[in-house]
Design an enzyme around this catalytic site. Structure first.
Site, PDB file in Angstrom:
ATOM      1  N   ASP A  36     -60.334  56.931   4.612  1.00  0.00           N
ATOM      2  CA  ASP A  36     -58.616  56.437   4.124  1.00  0.00           C
ATOM      3  C   ASP A  36     -59.006  55.066   4.780  1.00  0.00           C
ATOM      4  OD1 ASP A  36     -57.768  59.239   4.115  1.00  0.00           O
ATOM      5  OD2 ASP A  36     -56.153  59.133   5.627  1.00  0.00           O
ATOM      6  N   PHE A  39     -60.224  53.523   1.115  1.00  0.00           N
ATOM      7  CA  PHE A  39     -59.569  53.878   0.159  1.00  0.00           C
ATOM      8  C   PHE A  39     -58.747  52.669  -0.114  1.00  0.00           C
ATOM      9  CE2 PHE A  39     -56.021  55.055  -2.273  1.00  0.00           C
ATOM     10  CZ  PHE A  39     -56.768  55.556  -3.374  1.00  0.00           C
ATOM     11  N   ASP A  40     -58.162  52.234   1.334  1.00  0.00           N
ATOM     12  CA  ASP A  40     -57.197  51.179   1.044  1.00  0.00           C
ATOM     13  C   ASP A  40     -57.635  50.099   1.134  1.00  0.00           C
ATOM     14  OD1 ASP A  40     -54.867  53.009   1.685  1.00  0.00           O
ATOM     15  OD2 ASP A  40     -54.667  53.057   3.965  1.00  0.00           O
ATOM     16  N   LEU A  86     -37.375  81.919 -17.199  1.00  0.00           N
ATOM     17  CA  LEU A  86     -38.303  83.430 -17.758  1.00  0.00           C
ATOM     18  C   LEU A  86     -37.426  84.889 -16.638  1.00  0.00           C
ATOM     19  CD1 LEU A  86     -41.565  82.239 -15.139  1.00  0.00           C
ATOM     20  CD2 LEU A  86     -41.560  83.447 -17.286  1.00  0.00           C
ATOM     21  N   GLU A 114     -49.724  84.871 -11.770  1.00  0.00           N
ATOM     22  CA  GLU A 114     -49.921  83.810 -11.496  1.00  0.00           C
ATOM     23  C   GLU A 114     -49.021  83.660  -9.649  1.00  0.00           C
ATOM     24  OE1 GLU A 114     -48.751  80.978 -14.600  1.00  0.00           O
ATOM     25  OE2 GLU A 114     -50.257  82.310 -15.049  1.00  0.00           O
ATOM     26  N   LYS A 116     -45.438  82.530  -8.046  1.00  0.00           N
ATOM     27  CA  LYS A 116     -44.373  81.090  -8.614  1.00  0.00           C
ATOM     28  C   LYS A 116     -43.887  80.514  -7.618  1.00  0.00           C
ATOM     29  CE  LYS A 116     -39.975  82.304 -10.923  1.00  0.00           C
ATOM     30  NZ  LYS A 116     -39.102  81.340 -10.105  1.00  0.00           N
ATOM     31  N   ASP A 118     -42.355  77.630  -5.253  1.00  0.00           N
ATOM     32  CA  ASP A 118     -40.577  77.595  -5.556  1.00  0.00           C
ATOM     33  C   ASP A 118     -40.679  76.454  -5.425  1.00  0.00           C
ATOM     34  OD1 ASP A 118     -37.881  78.153  -5.077  1.00  0.00           O
ATOM     35  OD2 ASP A 118     -38.481  78.974  -2.961  1.00  0.00           O
ATOM     36  N   GLU A 173     -44.854  72.575 -11.538  1.00  0.00           N
ATOM     37  CA  GLU A 173     -44.294  72.670 -10.813  1.00  0.00           C
ATOM     38  C   GLU A 173     -44.077  71.621  -9.784  1.00  0.00           C
ATOM     39  OE1 GLU A 173     -41.699  75.248 -10.807  1.00  0.00           O
ATOM     40  OE2 GLU A 173     -41.163  75.491  -9.377  1.00  0.00           O
ATOM     41  N   TYR A 225     -48.766  74.901 -14.699  1.00  0.00           N
ATOM     42  CA  TYR A 225     -48.716  76.064 -14.820  1.00  0.00           C
ATOM     43  C   TYR A 225     -48.981  76.756 -16.600  1.00  0.00           C
ATOM     44  CZ  TYR A 225     -43.401  75.962 -14.432  1.00  0.00           C
ATOM     45  OH  TYR A 225     -42.619  75.871 -14.409  1.00  0.00           O
ATOM     46  N   LYS A 292     -48.234  87.145 -17.414  1.00  0.00           N
ATOM     47  CA  LYS A 292     -47.466  86.501 -18.848  1.00  0.00           C
ATOM     48  C   LYS A 292     -48.678  86.954 -19.518  1.00  0.00           C
ATOM     49  CE  LYS A 292     -46.933  81.592 -16.886  1.00  0.00           C
ATOM     50  NZ  LYS A 292     -47.341  80.317 -17.021  1.00  0.00           N
ATOM     51  N   LYS A 316     -39.661  89.190  -8.521  1.00  0.00           N
ATOM     52  CA  LYS A 316     -39.046  88.255  -7.181  1.00  0.00           C
ATOM     53  C   LYS A 316     -39.423  88.852  -5.813  1.00  0.00           C
ATOM     54  CE  LYS A 316     -36.495  84.787  -8.224  1.00  0.00           C
ATOM     55  NZ  LYS A 316     -35.452  84.064  -8.990  1.00  0.00           N
ATOM     56  N   CYS A 410      -1.163  80.894  -2.060  1.00  0.00           N
ATOM     57  CA  CYS A 410      -2.227  79.718  -2.018  1.00  0.00           C
ATOM     58  C   CYS A 410      -2.098  78.589  -1.498  1.00  0.00           C
ATOM     59  CB  CYS A 410      -1.775  78.649  -3.391  1.00  0.00           C
ATOM     60  SG  CYS A 410      -2.823  78.051  -3.818  1.00  0.00           S
ATOM     61  N   CYS A 413      -0.908  75.261  -1.545  1.00  0.00           N
ATOM     62  CA  CYS A 413      -0.056  74.364  -2.004  1.00  0.00           C
ATOM     63  C   CYS A 413       1.184  75.753  -1.626  1.00  0.00           C
ATOM     64  CB  CYS A 413       0.171  74.058  -3.556  1.00  0.00           C
ATOM     65  SG  CYS A 413       0.016  75.892  -4.647  1.00  0.00           S
ATOM     66  N   CYS A 428      -4.505  80.705  -8.538  1.00  0.00           N
ATOM     67  CA  CYS A 428      -3.188  80.258  -8.493  1.00  0.00           C
ATOM     68  C   CYS A 428      -2.339  79.735  -9.188  1.00  0.00           C
ATOM     69  CB  CYS A 428      -2.962  78.816  -6.954  1.00  0.00           C
ATOM     70  SG  CYS A 428      -2.062  77.586  -6.720  1.00  0.00           S
ATOM     71  N   CYS A 434      -1.326  71.900  -7.992  1.00  0.00           N
ATOM     72  CA  CYS A 434      -1.797  72.505  -7.140  1.00  0.00           C
ATOM     73  C   CYS A 434      -2.994  71.329  -6.986  1.00  0.00           C
ATOM     74  CB  CYS A 434      -2.215  73.660  -7.020  1.00  0.00           C
ATOM     75  SG  CYS A 434      -3.412  74.049  -6.269  1.00  0.00           S
TER      76      CYS A 434
HETATM   77  S1  IVH Z   1     -44.242  79.853 -16.484  1.00  0.00           S
HETATM   78  C1  IVH Z   1     -41.122  79.873 -20.848  1.00  0.00           C
HETATM   79  N1  IVH Z   1     -45.212  79.846 -14.530  1.00  0.00           N
HETATM   80  O1  IVH Z   1     -39.799  79.167 -12.412  1.00  0.00           O
HETATM   81  C2  IVH Z   1     -41.961  80.230 -18.907  1.00  0.00           C
HETATM   82  N2  IVH Z   1     -43.173  79.461 -14.306  1.00  0.00           N
HETATM   83  O2  IVH Z   1     -37.416  81.123 -14.258  1.00  0.00           O
HETATM   84  C3  IVH Z   1     -41.974  78.799 -18.208  1.00  0.00           C
HETATM   85  N3  IVH Z   1     -41.861  78.262 -12.053  1.00  0.00           N
HETATM   86  O3  IVH Z   1     -38.259  77.107 -14.297  1.00  0.00           O
HETATM   87  C4  IVH Z   1     -42.332  78.729 -16.803  1.00  0.00           C
HETATM   88  N4  IVH Z   1     -44.150  79.048 -10.820  1.00  0.00           N
HETATM   89  O4  IVH Z   1     -39.992  75.816 -13.099  1.00  0.00           O
HETATM   90  C5  IVH Z   1     -44.012  79.451 -15.101  1.00  0.00           C
HETATM   91  N5  IVH Z   1     -46.182  80.222 -12.668  1.00  0.00           N
HETATM   92  C6  IVH Z   1     -45.649  79.558 -12.806  1.00  0.00           C
HETATM   93  C7  IVH Z   1     -44.167  79.469 -12.287  1.00  0.00           C
HETATM   94  C8  IVH Z   1     -43.132  79.030 -13.156  1.00  0.00           C
HETATM   95  C9  IVH Z   1     -42.610  78.842 -10.518  1.00  0.00           C
HETATM   96  C10 IVH Z   1     -40.581  78.096 -12.035  1.00  0.00           C
HETATM   97  C11 IVH Z   1     -40.620  77.544 -13.059  1.00  0.00           C
HETATM   98  C12 IVH Z   1     -39.741  77.882 -14.006  1.00  0.00           C
HETATM   99  C13 IVH Z   1     -38.680  79.137 -13.718  1.00  0.00           C
HETATM  100  C14 IVH Z   1     -38.963  80.116 -14.337  1.00  0.00           C
END
Ligand code: IVH
Length: 674
Positions: A36, A39-40, A86, A114, A116, A118, A173, A225, A292, A316, A410, A413, A428, A434
């Site tokens: 590090d 790098f700095d 999605l 893949e 998803k 968050d 993401e 992604y 996909k 999910k 209410c 009000c 109401c 109100c």
């Molecule tokens: S594909 C047309 N792949 O999930 C589809 N989305 O409701 C484009 N997300 O807004 C999304 N991981 O933010 C895709 N491996 C993944 C993902 C992913 C997270 C999120 C993305 C999107 C939401 C879809």
């Protein structure tokens, strides 16, 4: 002889390249080769040189990683390709149905599976390998340009390497690794600051910081992604992601099963059950699995529904549950007068957040749960931010516990509540007196997707209403700087001017947003758009009968009634008239890019490929503005397939089979213009 200036320029180039390389090794490959400190040291040298020779400091210099210039507000920009979401599924059976549907339509095929992530979706544009723009998802059509903030995310490459295409959009993401998030919170605890609730919300909040230096300090991360662009290297999504990795992006790692291919429903189920357990050991939060169709040509062929692609599905994971005590039920009155019960809970940790409140929706919900004060209740957090109560532990109910009784009047009000036929909500009816309804309507009106009035947030609106300066949205346009300054505490010339200028600027907001802003019940963003385009002006809308209204796309009986009720109220008509007198737009802007008419009435189009004169959304808009319809897949009902460059061969074959004429962009333009 080489001048000092030339030497500086060369050194800046060498240092930039070296630093980006080390950055990539550290943040993308997790395999650094220098310390590090080293790098700095190099970074300091580059900073000094750029300060001395600012003409050689590129916006994509590694020095921008720690935060470049501040952008005042974030400009809204159109997405070149819409950012879809999605469709969700919550059971393996639904995923099975997805596969069965795909197989029915196109036969057996390969799927990419893949994680998803968050976090927060982002679209990154590269031109000649240079990052030129980072935009949030926004409403899917347009988002906020947060490029300077994005440059501070170390795993986002500022310059691509290798055989990248000239033009590229990489989507992915932005998120926090759990360790980084915990580190932030430990620091906050040490400083006596309130803790951040969860990684996703904190990532979203971080990206909206005005000063990139603050964003840089947070330590966000990124996974890519999906790729979009006219010259992708492969027709396989999976291969494109692999290419993206070679160009310098952080992508899902196949060795860790972050991404994998299969051609069967069983393969998908195995992947899901693997991650259902393994996700708890991951270094970041995921909320599901995305499946996909791998072949981009087949993706094209499957097309999309209004909001989401038909070639992908999100699975999910089951929501997490916790049990806690119901302390009380309070009632919130919204802008439409709807009264929503809110459960006040003994704080409990659920999926990484402390939950204190849960929505109870309506009186029926309370009755169904047979809620009593003091009950042990089961709370669940699914995809939505607000958790919900899903059950009561009856065995633990205390003797003599009082049932929760929905009020008759209410809470704000005192007016007797009403319940309209067929609706679950209580209202109401005291619209004009109100307090939360008055404030709520004005708050809605000034919102970002409505009149977008800068400097007027919820609290300020409440303050202005309380001070008696405004009673309705039309009063906003009569506010003066002096009145605001007269409020005293917290108001200075700058904040007052900002509000007044924001109000003035809102007069240029297009009609469709004005229509959404005035808050007719059931007229949301999309419906307002459809009505604006089809009806054209407020005056015409106010004069329409129910029969006429229901001919507008997306307008059914309930919406039509609501519009008629709105204009039947003298108070509403007078507010709309005052807004018109103040110069707000009450008609669609006919000078806007495309002609409006019904030249395509009764015609259904399937759009495919990339166009020269239109964005993907632009084409669809042009079709709709001319009375036509857009559909996702070719059938015998399709009138035309509108083909741009790169249209998938599968679509062409299908069009030929069904004898649907395929037209190009020029022919389409002749249709709407001629
Ligand atoms: S594909 C047309 N792949 O999930 C589809 N989305 O409701 C484009 N997300 O807004 C999304 N991981 O933010 C895709 N491996 C993944 C993902 C992913 C997270 C999120 C993305 C999107 C939401 C879809």
């Amino acid at each position: 002889m080489t001048s000092e200036r030339d030497l500086a320029q060369q050194r800046i180039a060498v240092l930039s390249k070296e630093l980006e390389e080390h950055n990539h090794r550290y943040y993308v490959l997790a395999a650094p080769i220098i310390s590090d400190q080293e790098f700095d040291f190099l970074l300091k040298e580059l900073e000094a040189l750029e300060q001395q020779w600012p003409e050689f400091a590129s916006p994509n210099s590694p020095t921008q990683r720690v935060g470049g210039g501040i952008t005042k507000g974030f400009p809204t920009v159109m997405h070149r390709y819409p950012m879809l979401s999605l469709s969700n599924s919550y059971s393996p059976e639904e995923v099975g149905e997805f596969v069965a549907r795909v197989e029915r339509e196109i036969g057996r095929t390969t799927y990419s599976m893949e994680l998803k992530y968050d976090g927060v979706a982002i679209s990154l544009s590269y031109v000649n390998g240079e990052l030129v723009r980072g935009v949030t998802r926004g409403d899917g059509e347009k988002g906020d340009d947060i490029t300077n903030n994005i440059r501070t995310v170390r795993s986002v490459p500022l310059r691509l390497r290798g055989d990248f295409p000239d033009e590229l959009e990489a989507r992915g993401e932005i998120l926090f690794m759990r360790a980084q998030f915990d580190k932030l919170n430990t620091e906050r605890a040490r400083n006596g600051e309130e803790l951040y609730a969860n990684p996703r919300n904190t990532a979203a909040g971080s990206l909206k910081q005005q000063d990139p230096k603050d964003v840089a300090k947070r330590g966000l991360d990124n996974f890519i992604y999906t790729l979009q662009g006219p010259q992708l290297p492969s027709t396989s999504h999976y291969e494109n992601i692999a290419a993206a990795h070679r160009w310098g992006f952080k992508t899902p790692d196949p060795k860790r099963r972050f991404i994998e291919r299969t051609d069967s429903a069983e393969g998908i189920m195995a992947f899901i059950s693997y991650w259902d357990k393994a996700r708890h050991e991951l270094e970041m939060d995921i909320d599901g699995i995305v499946v996909k169709v791998d072949d981009l040509r087949i993706q094209e062929e499957l097309g999309m529904t209004a909001k989401s692609p038909r070639w992908a599905i999100a699975y999910k994971f089951a929501a997490e549950q916790a049990t806690t005590r119901l302390n009380a039920v309070t009632y919130q009155v919204g802008r439409t007068g709807a009264v929503t019960p809110v459960a006040n809970l003994e704080p409990v940790l659920l999926a990484g957040t402390t939950v204190k409140r849960a929505s109870l929706h309506n009186a029926d919900q309370i009755a169904k749960l047979d809620l009593h004060i003091g009950d042990r209740v089961k709370v669940e957090k699914g995809g939505e931010i607000i958790p919900k109560i899903v059950g009561v532990v009856l065995e633990q109910r205390e003797l003599g516990a009082q049932p929760v009784v929905f009020p008759h009047t209410c809470p704000e009000c005192g007016t007797t509540l009403v319940r309209y036929e067929g609706e679950a909500q209580h209202y109401c009816p005291n619209e004009h007196a109100c307090p939360p309804q008055i404030t709520g309507r004005i708050e809605h009106f000034v919102g970002r997707k409505m009149m977008a009035i800068d400097g007027l947030g919820g609290e300020t609106v409440a303050e202005l209403v309380k001070a008696g300066l405004i009673h309705n949205v039309a009063d906003l346009y009569e506010l003066t700087t002096e009145q605001l300054l007269g409020l005293g505490k917290g108001w200075g010339a700058k904040s007052a001017d900002q509000v007044i200028n924001g109000i003035e600027a809102s007069k240029r907001i297009p009609f469709e947003q004005v229509l959404f802003a005035i808050g007719i019940r059931h007229v949301g963003e999309t419906v307002a758009k459809k009505i604006a385009r089809s009806v054209g002006s407020m005056d015409r809308l106010a004069a329409m009968t129910k029969e006429e209204l229901t001919t507008v796309d997306e307008v059914g009986g309930v919406i039509a009634d609501s519009i008629i009720d709105f204009f039947a109220v003298e108070g509403n008509r007078s507010i709309v008239q005052r807004l018109k007198d103040k110069g707000l737009r009450m008609e669609v802007d006919l000078s806007a890019a495309q002609p409006v008419g019904d030249k395509l009435k009764g015609k259904t189009f399937v759009v495919s490929g990339v166009f020269r004169n239109f964005s993907r959304d632009g084409v669809k808009e042009a079709i709709e503005r001319n009375g036509g319809k857009v559909s996702g897949s070719i059938s015998s009902k399709t009138s035309y397939v509108l083909a741009g460059a790169d249209m998938g061969p599968a679509k062409r074959v299908k069009a030929e089979e069904l004898k649907v004429p395929v037209i190009d962009e020029d022919e389409f333009k002749r249709m709407i213009e001629g």
